[in-house]
Design an enzyme around this catalytic site. Structure first.
Site, short mmCIF file in Angstrom:
data_model
loop_
_atom_site.label_atom_id
_atom_site.label_comp_id
_atom_site.label_asym_id
_atom_site.label_seq_id
_atom_site.Cartn_x
_atom_site.Cartn_y
_atom_site.Cartn_z
N PRO A 303 36.16 -117.29 8.08
CA PRO A 303 37.30 -117.28 7.17
C PRO A 303 37.37 -118.52 6.30
CG PRO A 303 37.96 -116.45 9.30
CD PRO A 303 36.54 -116.92 9.46
N CYS A 304 37.58 -118.28 5.00
CA CYS A 304 37.53 -119.38 4.04
C CYS A 304 38.91 -119.82 3.59
CB CYS A 304 36.73 -118.95 2.80
SG CYS A 304 37.45 -117.56 1.90
N GLN A 305 39.98 -119.07 3.92
CA GLN A 305 41.30 -119.40 3.40
C GLN A 305 41.75 -120.82 3.74
OE1 GLN A 305 40.51 -116.66 5.02
NE2 GLN A 305 41.15 -114.86 3.86
N PHE A 307 40.13 -123.45 3.74
CA PHE A 307 39.37 -124.44 2.98
C PHE A 307 39.38 -124.17 1.47
CE2 PHE A 307 37.24 -123.38 7.04
CZ PHE A 307 37.57 -124.52 7.75
N SER A 308 40.00 -123.07 1.07
CA SER A 308 39.96 -122.67 -0.34
C SER A 308 40.87 -123.55 -1.19
CB SER A 308 40.37 -121.21 -0.48
OG SER A 308 40.48 -120.85 -1.83
#
Length: 622
Positions: A303-305, A307-308
């Protein structure tokens, strides 16, 4: 009552997730203070009976059990789940400088937990009798810490915290041999890419490479290696972007995990029988590491949220940010030779670089040498999409580690106009056109005035990056991520959002890929915006497999033909024919020449282009 009890259990399951989000350094200081205060209060409780009573957090008094039971009953009669005590001070990680206001509580479950404290009014004070009990709410961990430090509440040491889903299969500690040594990064982290190696061998720079040089016919320039059948798994699989890329190289998917039900439905709609065959396993947190099948390559787009740049970049303070430990858990349980991970470039900057270093260090402690690099999908696709890729090779495979190089991606100079649908049904077109009010706000936005093509795309250039929140509005800088397609040839044609098929093409998903399992474009935007680009991960996977299976052979462009074929498959006619005849700079080959050479056409045998041969001129990776 049963429904209320179930709701209460669900609420309490979030307790440990909230506590894990608070800062570790502050936790250590608070822990020492709370333990000291607890010891002092226990001594005082032996001498005198406190009038304080608690409904769920176990206040130390002579009527502790009575008040606790009464508080539980009162909570049920008020429609609230029963409130529970904590077992030790270490279960709370309080942070007084957490940037959260009391109006936006740091966790939706926090006020439920702390509402068990009883006071004589609107603040902690003289306790009332059980018949006059009122419940008041604490909105920040700092307030709870103050109560504990003042001696108005202590923890019940007999209470056992319920097991959280994140703790069902915890990541095992690193092996001692990996703790005692410093595992060096892969040499590829600092060495040039495969194309630079090739041009150095030819004694030519990219700017001066002769146009009559043919990439497909250079000595040892193998672009379609035969990797045989290799096994791979997908963690956080989404809709299967990694699987499309790896299957193009001849891989066989033996396991995949994805929590989102709609993503599962799309995945299983494309790969029929994935769930019945046990390949789609659902939530990886529920799967013991030993039950994951053996494999040669682990792929994961965790999951990238957290670090976005589109979010608060809370990184490891958010529970999603720590899900990469599930990857480390599988790495330590199964020890596959190779791993390929994907995330947003914001991971590099989150927490001043400490988030990325934490991820890399945990992978190293799993017994792997790692390297990372940012790739832009615009090399192969009509979308500007930068993503961070982390490659990992098991540290005992020294020859493979030394042989690995990051792949070179040719610049195909794709444009949005190649994939735009010119014929849409009127109902579909009407559903994609924003309201006149929305269009007015977009044209008046600061983003539009600074860079109009970021808001309304130019068909002659690549599209802005697709995001999972595409089509849901936005303001300020986020307007740039709600890019619209220009209107048609009619003068009154309004700009519109991308269609579902256009989004699939921008990401490199083939024309045959179905999204019918999604309930409308909004659901598809969310899934495709979180997906990886199959042509890009295909090239990266091929570079890993080339080093693993042909470490003694130097192949500068393995998997290039497969990556190009995936890009072609995601392009409609007549743009597909033009793409096939597009030359590849700085060489004289066309896209179709590379694909044909890899498949044994153009006067070459399959064996010649599907296997590495000894290089008579001594081309080396150095």
């Amino acid at each position: 009552e049963g429904a209320i009890w179930v709701a209460g259990q669900i609420l309490w399951s979030g307790v440990s997730q909230m506590t894990k989000q608070l800062e570790q350094q502050q936790h250590q200081l608070q822990q020492q203070m709370l333990l000291q205060q607890q010891q002092q209060q226990q001594q005082q409780q032996q001498q005198q009976q406190s009038n304080a009573s608690g409904a769920g957090l176990g206040l130390a008094s002579g009527k502790q059990n009575e008040n606790n039971n009464a508080g539980q009953a009162n909570a049920r009669t008020n429609g609230q789940p029963p409130l529970r005590p904590m077992n030790t001070a270490t279960d709370w990680k309080a942070s007084s400088d957490k940037k959260k206001s009391s109006s936006c509580c740091c966790c939706p479950w926090f006020s439920w937990i702390t509402s068990a404290f009883r006071s004589g009014g609107d603040s902690p004070g003289t306790p009332r009798s059980p018949s006059e009990r009122n419940f008041w709410r604490i909105d920040t961990p700092a307030e709870l810490t103050e109560l504990l430090c003042d001696g108005r509440a202590i923890f019940d040491p007999a209470f056992k915290v319920p097991l959280d889903v994140d703790d069902l299969h915890p990541c095992p500690p690193p092996a001692p041999e990996f703790l005692n040594i410093k595992i060096a990064p892969l040499p590829a982290q600092t060495l040039p890419s495969q194309l630079e190696t090739l041009l150095t061998y030819l004694n030519k720079s990219e700017a001066t490479a002769p146009k009559d040089t043919q990439l497909a016919l250079l000595p040892n320039m193998k672009i379609g290696q035969d990797f045989g059948e290799f096994r791979f798994i997908e963690l956080f699989a989404g809709i299967g972007g990694f699987r499309l890329g790896m299957e193009a190289l001849g891989g066989k998917c033996v396991f995949s995990s994805e929590l989102h039900p709609t993503a599962q439905a799309v995945y299983c709609d494309h790969w029929m029988g994935a769930k019945e065959a046990g390949i789609m396993a659902g939530d990886i947190r529920l799967i013991p590491g030993e039950e994951v099948p053996d494999h040669e390559l682990l792929t994961a787009g965790f999951p990238c949220q957290p670090f976005s740049a589109l979010g608060e970049q809370e990184g490891m303070l958010e529970s999603k940010g720590r899900l990469f430990l599930q990857i480390c858990r599988v790495l330590r349980a199964k020890r596959p030779p190779l791993a390929l991970l994907e995330n947003v470039p914001g991971l590099i900057d989150t927490d001043e670089g400490r988030a990325l270093e934490t991820v890399l260090e945990e992978v190293r402690l799993s017994g792997y040498r790692v390297a990372h690099r940012i790739y832009n999908s615009a090399s192969l696709l009509p979308q500007k999409r930068k993503r961070l890729f982390i490659v990992a090779i098991r540290s005992d495979l020294s020859e493979v580690c030394e042989a690995y190089r990051f792949p070179w991606l040719p610049e195909l100079k794709r444009s949005l106009g190649e994939i735009v649908q010119t014929r849409l049904s009127k109902p579909e077109l009407d559903s994609l056109v924003p309201t006149s009010e929305r269009l007015f706000r977009l044209r008046e936005s600061k983003a539009f005035k600074e860079s109009p093509e970021d808001v309304i795309a130019k068909l002659s250039g690549p599209a802005a990056p697709l995001v999972s929140s595409y089509g849901q509005g936005g303001s300020g800088q986020f307007v740039r991520y709600t890019q619209l397609v220009p209107g048609g040839e009619e003068e009154d044609a309004s700009p519109r959002r991308y269609s579902s098929r256009e989004c699939a093409r921008l990401q490199g998903f083939p024309e045959s890929f179905s999204y019918q399992a999604c309930e409308g474009p909004r659901a598809w935007y969310r899934l495709i915006g979180n997906a990886v680009s199959p042509p890009v991960v295909c090239a990266l996977g091929a570079s890993l497999l080339s080093a693993y299976k042909h470490a003694d052979k130097k192949c500068p462009c393995p998997g290039l033909a497969a990556a190009l074929q995936l890009a072609v498959d995601a392009t409609p006619e007549p743009a597909r024919s033009r793409l096939l005849n597009r030359p590849i700079d700085p060489f004289n080959d066309r896209v179709c020449d590379i694909i044909a050479a890899a498949s044994g056409a153009a006067g070459s045998s399959n064996e010649s282009f599907y296997s590495c041969s000894d290089n008579p001129k001594g081309l080396s990776a150095e």
